[in-house]
Design an enzyme around this catalytic site. Structure first.
Site, PDB file in Angstrom:
ATOM      1  NE  ARG A 243      14.265  28.843  10.145  1.00 30.05           N
ATOM      2  CZ  ARG A 243      13.192  28.940   9.385  1.00 30.05           C
ATOM      3  NH1 ARG A 243      11.988  28.839   9.924  1.00 30.05           N
ATOM      4  NH2 ARG A 243      13.312  29.141   8.080  1.00 30.05           N
ATOM      5  CE1 TYR A 362      24.305  29.478  10.437  1.00 31.43           C
ATOM      6  CE2 TYR A 362      25.818  28.412   8.909  1.00 31.43           C
ATOM      7  CZ  TYR A 362      25.486  28.795  10.191  1.00 31.43           C
ATOM      8  OH  TYR A 362      26.336  28.501  11.225  1.00 31.43           O
ATOM      9  CD  GLU A 363      20.116  25.309   9.919  1.00 32.80           C
ATOM     10  OE1 GLU A 363      19.124  25.087  10.646  1.00 32.80           O
ATOM     11  OE2 GLU A 363      21.207  24.714  10.034  1.00 32.80           O
ATOM     12  N   GLY A 364      17.511  30.269   7.230  1.00 29.82           N
ATOM     13  CA  GLY A 364      16.483  31.301   7.303  1.00 29.82           C
ATOM     14  C   GLY A 364      17.062  32.618   7.756  1.00 29.82           C
TER      15      GLY A 364
END
Length: 380
Positions: A243, A362-364
Site C-alpha cells: 500500500r 486495488y491492494e485494498g
C-alpha cells in the site's frame, strides 16, 4: 522525522526523473491507447536496479531503503503509472514476500533473478467471488506426496501475462476460513497453469491484468511459503507494504496533474488574460499543492516506520487512502482546468484521471483502508 534527503536519495530522485522523461514519456500515450506492455522500458529499469530496490545486495538487489523506493515510484508514476505498478508489484508484493517469509533455499533459487529483472513476478490473492473478502477463496491445493495439486481461478492479476512466476494463495484446509489459507510459489511453466485474456481496462492500460487458471497444476511441496495455514497472515503483512507503493503511485499521478495544471493555466487565455489570474483557478491549484505535499508526508511517515521495523499498518492505510483520494481529486480538477481540451486524448490529462481511479481500488479499496484505520485507532 528528518525531512532532508540523503545524497543517495537525491541521486535516485534525479535518476528516476531523468529516466522517466527520456524513456517513458515519449511513448506513454501510445502504450495507453494500444494497451501495450512496456517490455523494453522494464528491461532498462531492471538494469538500473529498479525492480529489486529494497532487496539486500546479498541477494543481488540494490539494498535501498523504503524512502528511496517511494521517491522512485513517485517519479515514475508522474510520467507513466502503468510502469510504476509493474515496478511496485515486483518490489513490494513479490520480492518482499521472498525476503520476509521464504527459506534461504527459495531465496537462492528465485530472489536474485527477480531483483535483477531476469524474472518478473506477480501476486495472486483475489478471485471472482472474493475481492475485499479475501478469505472467501475457493482455489484449493491438495497435498499429494511431495506435491500439491492446485485447482481454481484467480483474477485481477497484475503482471499476470508478462510474469514468469506467481505467488498464489490457496485453501489447503476447507471449512476453517482464513486459517486454511497457504501461500505458494508457482512457476508459469507448470503443466495445468493457464492464463486468460488481457482485461480491457479504464486506466493503467500499459500494465497487463488477467485471470489465471489452475487445472490439476502440480506444485512441489518445497514451493510452499512459510507454514501451512499461514497464507492469510503473509498476504496481509505484504499488503501493508504494498500500500505504501500504491500510495506513491497515486502521489505521482496527482503531482503530474498539478504540474500540468500550472503550465496550462499560465498559457491559456480567456477574457484577455491567462486563466492563472482567476480566483477559481487559484483555489484548484492551491488545494492540489497542499494535498500533494500532505500525501507525501503520510507516505514518507509510513516508509520511515517500515525502515525502522516498527508497525505501520495504520500509517500505510492512511497513506494509501489519502493519496488515492487526492489523486482522483487532482486529476479531475486538472481536466476541469483544461476544459474541453482536457476531455480530448491528445492532451494526455484524461489519462491521468483514468489512471488515478484504480489506486482507490486495488491492494485494498478506500473503504477497506478506512476500516483498517478505524480498527487501529479504536484499539489504541
Amino acid at each position: 522525522m528528518d525531512f532532508n534527503y540523503s545524497e543517495e536519495q537525491l541521486l535516485i530522485k534525479q535518476t528516476t526523473h531523468d529516466f522517466a522523461e527520456k524513456h517513458l514519456a515519449p511513448g506513454v500515450m501510445e502504450r495507453d491507447e494500444k494497451a501495450e506492455f512496456p517490455t523494453e522500458q522494464i528491461k532498462m529499469m531492471a538494469e538500473l536496479g529498479f525492480l529489486g530496490m529494497m532487496v539486500p545486495e546479498k541477494w543481488n538487489g540494490a539494498g535501498m531503503d523504503t524512502i528511496s523506493y517511494v521517491i522512485a515510484i513517485e517519479e515514475i508514476a508522474r510520467v507513466d503509472a502503468s510502469v510504476a505498478v509493474v515496478m511496485s508489484v515486483n518490489n513490494s508484493l513479490v520480492c518482499q514476500v521472498f525476503l520476509n517469509w521464504c527459506t534461504d533455499q527459495q531465496k537462492q533459487k528465485y530472489l536474485p533473478r527477480l531483483a535483477a529483472g531476469e524474472l518478473l513476478g506477480a501476486y495472486s490473492l483475489s478471485e471472482p467471488q472474493s475481492g475485499s473478502d479475501a478469505s472467501n477463496m475457493r482455489t484449493f491445493a491438495e497435498r499429494d506426496g511431495n506435491y500439491y495439486i492446485l485447482n481454481g481461478t484467480k483474477n485481477w492479476v497484475t503482471n499476470g501475462i508478462s510474469s514468469d512466476l506467481v505467488l498464489v494463495y490457496a485453501m489447503t484446509t476447507k471449512g476453517i476460513g482464513y486459517k486454511g489459507i497457504t501461500a505458494f510459489i508457482v512457476e508459469k511453466s507448470r503443466a495445468g497453469f493457464s492464463v486468460g485474456k488481457k482485461e480491457d481496462k479504464l486506466g493503467i492500460r500499459g500494465s497487463d491484468t488477467c485471470e489465471i487458471y489452475f487445472d490439476n497444476c502440480r506444485i512441489p511441496a518445497e514451493n510452499l511459503i512459510g507454514e501451512v495455514g499461514q497464507g492469510f497472515k503473509i498476504a496481509l503483512s505484504t499488503l501493508d507494504g504494498g500500500r505504501i507503493g500504491i500510495a506513491a503511485q497515486a502521489l505521482g499521478i496527482a503531482r503530474a496533474a498539478l504540474e500540468k495544471s500550472l503550465v496550462y493555466s499560465k498559457e491559456r487565455e480567456q477574457f484577455g488574460q491567462p486563466i492563472a489570474n482567476f480566483g477559481a483557478i487559484h483555489d484548484k491549484i492551491s488545494n492540489m499543492a497542499c494535498n500533494v505535499d500532505a500525501a507525501r508526508l503520510l507516505i514518507h511517515q509510513a516508509a520511515a516506520l517500515k525502515d525502522a521495523k516498527q508497525r505501520f499498518t495504520k500509517e500505510g492505510a492512511m497513506a494509501k487512502y489519502f493519496a488515492s483520494k487526492i489523486a482522483m481529486e487532482a486529476t479531475t480538477q486538472c481536466v476541469q482546468i483544461f476544459g474541453g481540451y482536457g476531455y480530448m486524448r491528445e492532451y494526455g490529462v484524461e489519462r491521468l484521471m483514468r489512471d488515478a481511479k484504480i489506486t482507490q481500488i486495488y491492494e485494498g479499496t478506500s473503504e477497506i483502508q478506512q476500516l483498517v484505520i478505524a480498527r487501529a485507532l479504536l484499539k489504541e
